[in-house]
Design a protein around this motif. Sequence first.
Motif, PDB file in Angstrom:
ATOM      1  N   GLN B   3       0.959  -1.030  -0.156  1.00 25.77           N
ATOM      2  CA  GLN B   3       0.023  -0.020  -0.121  1.00 25.77           C
ATOM      3  C   GLN B   3       0.789   1.250   0.054  1.00 25.77           C
ATOM      4  OE1 GLN B   3      -3.562   0.369  -0.019  1.00 25.77           O
ATOM      5  NE2 GLN B   3      -3.360  -1.726  -0.771  1.00 25.77           N
ATOM      6  N   THR B   4       0.581   2.208  -0.764  1.00 27.77           N
ATOM      7  CA  THR B   4       1.358   3.561  -0.742  1.00 27.77           C
ATOM      8  C   THR B   4       0.386   4.728  -1.039  1.00 27.77           C
ATOM      9  OG1 THR B   4       1.595   3.555  -3.296  1.00 27.77           O
ATOM     10  CG2 THR B   4       3.483   2.271  -2.111  1.00 27.77           C
ATOM     11  N   THR B   5       1.174   5.654  -0.308  1.00 23.01           N
ATOM     12  CA  THR B   5       0.155   6.908  -0.574  1.00 23.01           C
ATOM     13  C   THR B   5       0.594   7.687  -1.795  1.00 23.01           C
ATOM     14  OG1 THR B   5       2.137   8.357   0.398  1.00 23.01           O
ATOM     15  CG2 THR B   5       0.558   7.421   2.117  1.00 23.01           C
ATOM     16  N   PRO B   6      -0.109   8.517  -2.544  1.00 23.54           N
ATOM     17  CA  PRO B   6       0.075   9.235  -3.598  1.00 23.54           C
ATOM     18  C   PRO B   6       1.549   9.632  -3.506  1.00 23.54           C
ATOM     19  CG  PRO B   6      -2.066   9.667  -3.027  1.00 23.54           C
ATOM     20  CD  PRO B   6      -1.416   8.858  -1.836  1.00 23.54           C
ATOM     21  N   ARG B   7       1.545  10.340  -2.343  1.00 20.41           N
ATOM     22  CA  ARG B   7       3.048  10.925  -2.300  1.00 20.41           C
ATOM     23  C   ARG B   7       4.375   9.897  -2.604  1.00 20.41           C
ATOM     24  NH1 ARG B   7       4.746  14.780   2.701  1.00 20.41           N
ATOM     25  NH2 ARG B   7       3.050  15.824   1.982  1.00 20.41           N
ATOM     26  N   ASP B   8       4.244   8.900  -1.748  1.00 16.96           N
ATOM     27  CA  ASP B   8       5.058   7.679  -2.130  1.00 16.96           C
ATOM     28  C   ASP B   8       5.379   7.296  -3.519  1.00 16.96           C
ATOM     29  OD1 ASP B   8       5.609   7.489   0.633  1.00 16.96           O
ATOM     30  OD2 ASP B   8       4.191   5.918   0.910  1.00 16.96           O
ATOM     31  N   SER B   9       3.997   7.060  -4.128  1.00 22.76           N
ATOM     32  CA  SER B   9       4.020   6.770  -5.725  1.00 22.76           C
ATOM     33  C   SER B   9       4.758   7.716  -6.749  1.00 22.76           C
ATOM     34  CB  SER B   9       2.571   6.715  -6.151  1.00 22.76           C
ATOM     35  OG  SER B   9       1.846   5.835  -5.327  1.00 22.76           O
ATOM     36  N   ALA B  10       4.508   9.003  -6.187  1.00 22.16           N
ATOM     37  CA  ALA B  10       5.358   9.874  -7.186  1.00 22.16           C
ATOM     38  C   ALA B  10       6.803  10.018  -6.896  1.00 22.16           C
ATOM     39  CB  ALA B  10       4.666  11.363  -6.824  1.00 22.16           C
ATOM     40  N   ALA B  11       7.082   9.825  -5.668  1.00 24.86           N
ATOM     41  CA  ALA B  11       8.721   9.718  -5.348  1.00 24.86           C
ATOM     42  C   ALA B  11       9.352   8.426  -6.042  1.00 24.86           C
ATOM     43  CB  ALA B  11       8.780   9.842  -3.939  1.00 24.86           C
ATOM     44  N   ARG B  13       8.020   6.682  -8.698  1.00 26.66           N
ATOM     45  CA  ARG B  13       8.246   6.942  -9.976  1.00 26.66           C
ATOM     46  C   ARG B  13       9.489   7.947 -10.624  1.00 26.66           C
ATOM     47  NH1 ARG B  13       3.966   6.922 -14.058  1.00 26.66           N
ATOM     48  NH2 ARG B  13       5.185   8.517 -14.904  1.00 26.66           N
ATOM     49  N   ARG B  14       9.692   8.938  -9.682  1.00 21.34           N
ATOM     50  CA  ARG B  14      10.731   9.660 -10.024  1.00 21.34           C
ATOM     51  C   ARG B  14      12.033   8.970  -9.684  1.00 21.34           C
ATOM     52  NH1 ARG B  14       8.568  13.874  -7.398  1.00 21.34           N
ATOM     53  NH2 ARG B  14       9.607  13.528  -5.391  1.00 21.34           N
ATOM     54  N   ARG B  15      12.212   8.373  -8.906  1.00 16.33           N
ATOM     55  CA  ARG B  15      13.510   7.337  -8.656  1.00 16.33           C
ATOM     56  C   ARG B  15      13.733   6.429  -9.535  1.00 16.33           C
ATOM     57  NH1 ARG B  15      11.649   6.902  -3.496  1.00 16.33           N
ATOM     58  NH2 ARG B  15      11.620   4.760  -3.605  1.00 16.33           N
ATOM     59  N   LEU B  16      12.486   5.844  -9.924  1.00 13.50           N
ATOM     60  CA  LEU B  16      12.507   4.850 -11.121  1.00 13.50           C
ATOM     61  C   LEU B  16      13.370   5.628 -12.380  1.00 13.50           C
ATOM     62  CD1 LEU B  16       9.584   2.423 -10.389  1.00 13.50           C
ATOM     63  CD2 LEU B  16      12.022   1.875 -10.575  1.00 13.50           C
ATOM     64  N   LEU B  17      12.613   6.603 -12.652  1.00  9.35           N
ATOM     65  CA  LEU B  17      13.000   7.423 -14.112  1.00  9.35           C
ATOM     66  C   LEU B  17      14.397   7.642 -13.970  1.00  9.35           C
ATOM     67  CD1 LEU B  17       9.731   9.282 -14.640  1.00  9.35           C
ATOM     68  CD2 LEU B  17      10.948   7.701 -16.269  1.00  9.35           C
ATOM     69  N   GLN B  18      14.924   8.349 -12.928  1.00 12.63           N
ATOM     70  CA  GLN B  18      16.105   8.619 -12.689  1.00 12.63           C
ATOM     71  C   GLN B  18      17.214   7.455 -12.914  1.00 12.63           C
ATOM     72  OE1 GLN B  18      17.688  11.743 -12.725  1.00 12.63           O
ATOM     73  NE2 GLN B  18      19.550  10.798 -12.796  1.00 12.63           N
ATOM     74  N   ASN B  42      15.850   1.825  -5.313  1.00 10.99           N
ATOM     75  CA  ASN B  42      15.285   1.354  -4.038  1.00 10.99           C
ATOM     76  C   ASN B  42      14.012   1.097  -4.289  1.00 10.99           C
ATOM     77  OD1 ASN B  42      15.655   0.920  -1.327  1.00 10.99           O
ATOM     78  ND2 ASN B  42      15.155   3.042  -0.675  1.00 10.99           N
ATOM     79  N   ALA B  43      13.703   0.415  -5.099  1.00  8.94           N
ATOM     80  CA  ALA B  43      12.467   0.035  -5.629  1.00  8.94           C
ATOM     81  C   ALA B  43      12.334  -1.527  -5.840  1.00  8.94           C
ATOM     82  CB  ALA B  43      11.849   0.572  -6.506  1.00  8.94           C
ATOM     83  N   ASN B  44      11.189  -2.254  -6.372  1.00  8.43           N
ATOM     84  CA  ASN B  44      11.474  -3.573  -6.965  1.00  8.43           C
ATOM     85  C   ASN B  44      10.696  -3.600  -8.204  1.00  8.43           C
ATOM     86  OD1 ASN B  44       8.544  -3.905  -6.842  1.00  8.43           O
ATOM     87  ND2 ASN B  44       8.800  -3.787  -4.385  1.00  8.43           N
ATOM     88  N   LYS B  45      11.100  -4.889  -8.966  1.00  8.49           N
ATOM     89  CA  LYS B  45      10.845  -5.044 -10.336  1.00  8.49           C
ATOM     90  C   LYS B  45       9.237  -4.662 -10.475  1.00  8.49           C
ATOM     91  CE  LYS B  45      12.911  -8.661 -11.414  1.00  8.49           C
ATOM     92  NZ  LYS B  45      13.769  -9.729 -12.606  1.00  8.49           N
ATOM     93  N   ALA B  46       8.360  -5.440  -9.486  1.00 10.41           N
ATOM     94  CA  ALA B  46       6.904  -5.153  -9.673  1.00 10.41           C
ATOM     95  C   ALA B  46       6.368  -3.767  -9.784  1.00 10.41           C
ATOM     96  CB  ALA B  46       6.355  -5.782  -8.346  1.00 10.41           C
ATOM     97  N   HIS B  50       4.336  -2.277 -12.830  1.00 13.66           N
ATOM     98  CA  HIS B  50       2.990  -1.625 -12.437  1.00 13.66           C
ATOM     99  C   HIS B  50       3.005  -0.099 -12.891  1.00 13.66           C
ATOM    100  CE1 HIS B  50      -0.305   0.002  -9.795  1.00 13.66           C
ATOM    101  NE2 HIS B  50       0.390   0.871  -9.356  1.00 13.66           N
ATOM    102  N   TYR B  51       3.980   0.841 -12.816  1.00 16.61           N
ATOM    103  CA  TYR B  51       3.976   2.011 -13.354  1.00 16.61           C
ATOM    104  C   TYR B  51       4.142   2.235 -14.837  1.00 16.61           C
ATOM    105  CZ  TYR B  51       4.202   3.652  -8.520  1.00 16.61           C
ATOM    106  OH  TYR B  51       3.886   3.814  -7.233  1.00 16.61           O
ATOM    107  N   PHE B  52       5.319   1.469 -15.321  1.00 13.40           N
ATOM    108  CA  PHE B  52       5.601   1.364 -16.564  1.00 13.40           C
ATOM    109  C   PHE B  52       5.206   0.391 -17.880  1.00 13.40           C
ATOM    110  CE2 PHE B  52       8.432   4.016 -14.128  1.00 13.40           C
ATOM    111  CZ  PHE B  52       8.002   5.247 -14.388  1.00 13.40           C
ATOM    112  N   GLY B  53       4.645  -0.578 -17.288  1.00 10.42           N
ATOM    113  CA  GLY B  53       4.130  -1.878 -18.111  1.00 10.42           C
ATOM    114  C   GLY B  53       5.392  -2.756 -18.237  1.00 10.42           C
ATOM    115  N   ASP B  54       6.329  -2.427 -18.811  1.00  7.76           N
ATOM    116  CA  ASP B  54       7.473  -3.285 -19.125  1.00  7.76           C
ATOM    117  C   ASP B  54       8.757  -2.640 -19.419  1.00  7.76           C
ATOM    118  OD1 ASP B  54       7.265  -2.269 -21.606  1.00  7.76           O
ATOM    119  OD2 ASP B  54       6.712  -4.226 -22.480  1.00  7.76           O
ATOM    120  N   LYS B  55       9.972  -3.037 -19.659  1.00  6.26           N
ATOM    121  CA  LYS B  55      11.416  -2.157 -20.172  1.00  6.26           C
ATOM    122  C   LYS B  55      11.310  -1.323 -21.136  1.00  6.26           C
ATOM    123  CE  LYS B  55      15.261  -4.291 -21.476  1.00  6.26           C
ATOM    124  NZ  LYS B  55      16.421  -5.125 -21.375  1.00  6.26           N
ATOM    125  N   ASP B  56      10.401  -1.629 -22.186  1.00  4.28           N
ATOM    126  CA  ASP B  56      10.360  -0.815 -23.289  1.00  4.28           C
ATOM    127  C   ASP B  56       9.516   0.249 -22.710  1.00  4.28           C
ATOM    128  OD1 ASP B  56      11.758  -2.354 -25.055  1.00  4.28           O
ATOM    129  OD2 ASP B  56       9.906  -3.147 -26.073  1.00  4.28           O
TER     130      ASP B  56
END
Lengths: 195, 195
Positions: B3-11, B13-18, B42-46, B50-56
Motif C-alpha cells: 500500500q502506498t500514498t500518492p506521495r510515495d508513488s510519485a517519489a 516513479r521519480r526515482r525509477l525514472l532517474q 530503492n524499489a522493486n521490479k513489480a 506497475h508504473y511503466f508496463g515493461d522495460k520498453d
Amino acid sequence: MPQTTPRDSAATRRRLLQAAREEFTARGIAGARVDRIAAAANANKAQIYHYFGDKDGLFDAVLERFTEDAVGAVPIDAEDLPAYAARLFDYHLDHPDLLRLVTWARLEGRTTPSTQAQRTTSYRRRADAIKKAQQDGKVNDTLSASQILDMIESLAVGWTTTARGLLLDTQTLKRERNTYRSGIAEAVQRIVRTR
Amino acid sequence: MPQTTPRDSAATRRRLLQAAREEFTARGIAGARVDRIAAAANANKAQIYHYFGDKDGLFDAVLERFTEDAVGAVPIDAEDLPAYAARLFDYHLDHPDLLRLVTWARLEGRTTPSTQAQRTTSYRRRADAIKKAQQDGKVNDTLSASQILDMIESLAVGWTTTARGLLLDTQTLKRERNTYRSGIAEAVQRIVRTR
C-alpha cells in the motif's frame, strides 16, 4: 568439436563472420544472441567459442573486417574536397551497416587496438593531404586541416544523427539524395575556398 | 504491491525514472537490466511493471522526458546562425547523455508518437525561422532552410560520429572546445552568408 578439415574450418569461420555481421549490425553487442548467429551460420555455439573466444571476440573480429573494408573505400582528393564529401555521403548512404556497427561499438565502449590503429593511420593520411593543399594555397587555411576533415565527415554522415535523420526514413533520404549531396558539396566548397 | 500514498508513488516513479535514465544511457535497451534499475531506485521490479508496463515502456518514459528537456533548450536565432551552432555544440558537449539516449533509440528502432511529434514541431519551427531570415535577405538562399538546419546540427554534433570523435575521448575534446567551437561558427558563417 567434430573433426574438420582446414577448408571446412575456413568456410565455417566465414559463415560465422557473415552471420555475426548481420546480427551485430541489427542488434548491437548486448542485443546479439550467440545461438542466433550459430543457427544462421549453420554452425554451433561451441564453434563460435572455439574460433572467437566469446561474443565480444566475435564482435571484435567483425569490427576489424568492417574497418578494413571502410578505410580507403573512399579515397580523398584534397584538391577537390566538395567532390570527396559527396562521395563519402554516397558511400555511407549506400552502406549504412558500417555506421551502425561503428555506432554500436562506440556506445557499448568496444574497440580493438588494430581498429584504432587503422583509424589513426587513415585520419592522419587524410589530414596531411588537406594540409598540403592548404600549403599549396588550394584550401582555406583559417581552419586547421583536421577540423576541415572533421567537418567534411560531419556533413557527409549528418543525416544519421540530425533531427531530419530521426524524422525521415532512409528511403526518403535516398529519394532526396541528389539535392542533399549537391547541398553538401556546396557547403564544403564554401568552407574550403580560399577567397 | 505494498500500500502506498500518492506521495510515495510519485517519489518512487521519480526515482525509477532517474535510475532508468542512467541505466539506459549507459547500456541501451537490450543491455539494460530491470533489476539493476529497481535496486538503484530503492524499489522493486513489480513497481516498474506497475508504473511503466515493461522495460520498453520505461525506456519510452525516459526518452519522452529527455526530449522535453532538449527541445527548446537551445533557442534558435536565425539572424545569427553561427552563434546558434556554437551554442548547440556547447549544449551537446555538456549533455552527452541526450545524444547517447537518442542514438540508442535510433539503433534499437524505438520511438514514441509524442517524441516524434515534439521533434517535428521543433524542426519545423526552426526551419521556418531560417526560411524567414532567407526571405529577409539575411541568410544565403541557394540552400534550402531545412538543409541549412541539418548542416548546423551535423557540424554541432559531428564530434560524436567522426573519425576524430572515435579517436579522442570527450575530455580531450573539451580541452579543444574553444578552437572547435569557433571553427564551427566560422564554417556556418561561410555557409549562410549571402555574399
